[in-house]
Design an enzyme around this catalytic site. Structure first.
Site, mmCIF file in Angstrom:
data_model
loop_
_atom_site.group_PDB
_atom_site.id
_atom_site.type_symbol
_atom_site.label_atom_id
_atom_site.label_comp_id
_atom_site.label_asym_id
_atom_site.label_seq_id
_atom_site.Cartn_x
_atom_site.Cartn_y
_atom_site.Cartn_z
ATOM 1 N N GLY A 16 -0.298 4.601 10.220
ATOM 2 C CA GLY A 16 -1.740 4.598 10.443
ATOM 3 C C GLY A 16 -2.336 5.986 10.630
ATOM 4 N N SER A 17 -1.723 6.999 10.024
ATOM 5 C CA SER A 17 -2.275 8.344 10.222
ATOM 6 C C SER A 17 -3.632 8.490 9.514
ATOM 7 C CB SER A 17 -1.286 9.425 9.775
ATOM 8 O OG SER A 17 -1.113 9.409 8.386
ATOM 9 N N ILE A 97 -3.769 -7.459 -1.937
ATOM 10 C CA ILE A 97 -4.934 -8.145 -1.384
ATOM 11 C C ILE A 97 -5.160 -9.427 -2.195
ATOM 12 C CG2 ILE A 97 -7.423 -7.941 -0.913
ATOM 13 C CD1 ILE A 97 -5.794 -5.996 0.689
ATOM 14 N N ASN A 111 -9.341 2.130 -1.114
ATOM 15 C CA ASN A 111 -7.921 2.443 -0.897
ATOM 16 C C ASN A 111 -7.685 3.938 -1.104
ATOM 17 O OD1 ASN A 111 -5.110 1.907 -0.496
ATOM 18 N ND2 ASN A 111 -4.800 2.012 -2.713
ATOM 19 N N HIS A 113 -4.559 6.483 -2.446
ATOM 20 C CA HIS A 113 -3.260 6.495 -3.124
ATOM 21 C C HIS A 113 -2.739 7.934 -3.133
ATOM 22 C CE1 HIS A 113 -0.198 5.008 -5.871
ATOM 23 N NE2 HIS A 113 -0.355 6.132 -6.542
ATOM 24 N N ASP A 154 -4.258 -0.197 -8.186
ATOM 25 C CA ASP A 154 -4.589 1.221 -8.374
ATOM 26 C C ASP A 154 -5.465 1.505 -9.598
ATOM 27 O OD1 ASP A 154 -3.018 1.761 -6.127
ATOM 28 O OD2 ASP A 154 -1.217 2.043 -7.338
ATOM 29 N N GLU A 183 -4.727 13.913 2.337
ATOM 30 C CA GLU A 183 -5.358 12.593 2.494
ATOM 31 C C GLU A 183 -6.242 12.538 3.741
ATOM 32 O OE1 GLU A 183 -2.806 9.111 2.174
ATOM 33 O OE2 GLU A 183 -1.371 10.260 1.009
HETATM 34 C C1 GRF Z 1 -0.475 7.096 2.545
HETATM 35 O O1 GRF Z 1 0.312 8.006 1.847
HETATM 36 C C2 GRF Z 1 -1.408 6.397 1.605
HETATM 37 O O2 GRF Z 1 -1.758 7.153 0.494
HETATM 38 C C3 GRF Z 1 -0.621 5.200 1.158
HETATM 39 O O3 GRF Z 1 0.153 4.834 2.272
HETATM 40 C C4 GRF Z 1 0.341 5.952 3.132
HETATM 41 C C5 GRF Z 1 -0.125 5.523 4.485
HETATM 42 O O4 GRF Z 1 0.195 6.440 5.480
HETATM 43 N N1 GRF Z 1 -1.483 4.178 0.646
HETATM 44 P P1 GRF Z 1 -0.425 6.264 6.927
HETATM 45 O O5 GRF Z 1 0.026 4.900 7.470
HETATM 46 O O6 GRF Z 1 -1.910 6.366 6.818
HETATM 47 O O7 GRF Z 1 0.181 7.378 7.740
#
Ligand code: GRF
Length: 198
Positions: A16-17, A97, A111, A113, A154, A183
């Protein structure tokens, strides 16, 4: 009358970062929205813990809880309705989903990716597999993509992308770390742009 904040649900399965980065951006008032639900297929994971610690309802909805898939989808829809969810934010959610949810939330599911779509996406392309594929292909750059979710893995409309270099000696782990850092900056920026355009 209090100003309306867009009501968000986050769907997570892991650390969940990205959820944390988005929540921070909201707390710091960079995004005019609020997380009112964290939904996961797992009861225990970093994202669910974070939600509980921050007073965000954390709800497990898993296919394993429902012998009939229809009931699983109904439970998910019920939760989304109950919390009056306007947008669903996928952040490391490791399940497909259900089509009924994609239809109901058309153009309202986002989303992230960990690669530059349309390359290195699709079914089975997740986690370290993505970075392994990028390195095997000899790419000189990778990055992250924020996109809308439709029926295909995707393939929905791309909202924003950011690149990172692939460096000599990179392993899937070092590349994954660089992309994840990117991200955390990209997702809040993309969500802010999307919601401001509404
Ligand atoms: C991320 O790399 C995201 O791109 C992918 O899953 C990972 C989730 O990481 N969909 P986190 O749980 O948000 O740390």
């Amino acid at each position: 009358m209090a100003e309306h904040k867009t009501r968000l649900a986050v769907f997570c399965s892991g650390t969940g970062s990205n959820f944390r980065a988005l929540h921070r951006a909201i707390t710091e008032k960079h995004i005019d929205a609020e997380f009112v639900l964290c939904l996961s297929n797992r009861s225990e994971c970093g994202a669910m813990e974070y939600a509980r610690e921050n007073g965000i309802p954390a709800l497990q909805v898993s296919e394993n809880q429902y012998p009939d898939y229809k009931d699983f989808v109904a439970a998910m829809l019920y939760a989304l309705n109950e919390h009056r969810i306007e947008y669903i934010i996928l952040a490391g959610y490791m399940r497909k989903i259900p089509d009924a949810i994609v239809k109901t939330y058309h153009e309202r599911i986002v989303n992230i990716h960990p690669a530059l779509l349309p390359k290195f996406g699709g079914e089975g392309m997740y986690g370290s597999r993505v970075h392994t594929a990028v390195l095997s292909a000899g790419e000189t750059e990778s990055g992250a993509t924020v996109h809308m979710v439709d029926e295909e893995y995707d393939r929905g409309r791309i909202l924003m992308q950011e690149t990172v270099p692939v460096l000599p000696g990179d392993t899937p782990e070092t590349l994954a770390r660089r992309v994840l850092t990117c991200e955390h900056e990209l997702y809040p920026r993309a969500l802010r742009k999307l919601l401001n355009a509404q």
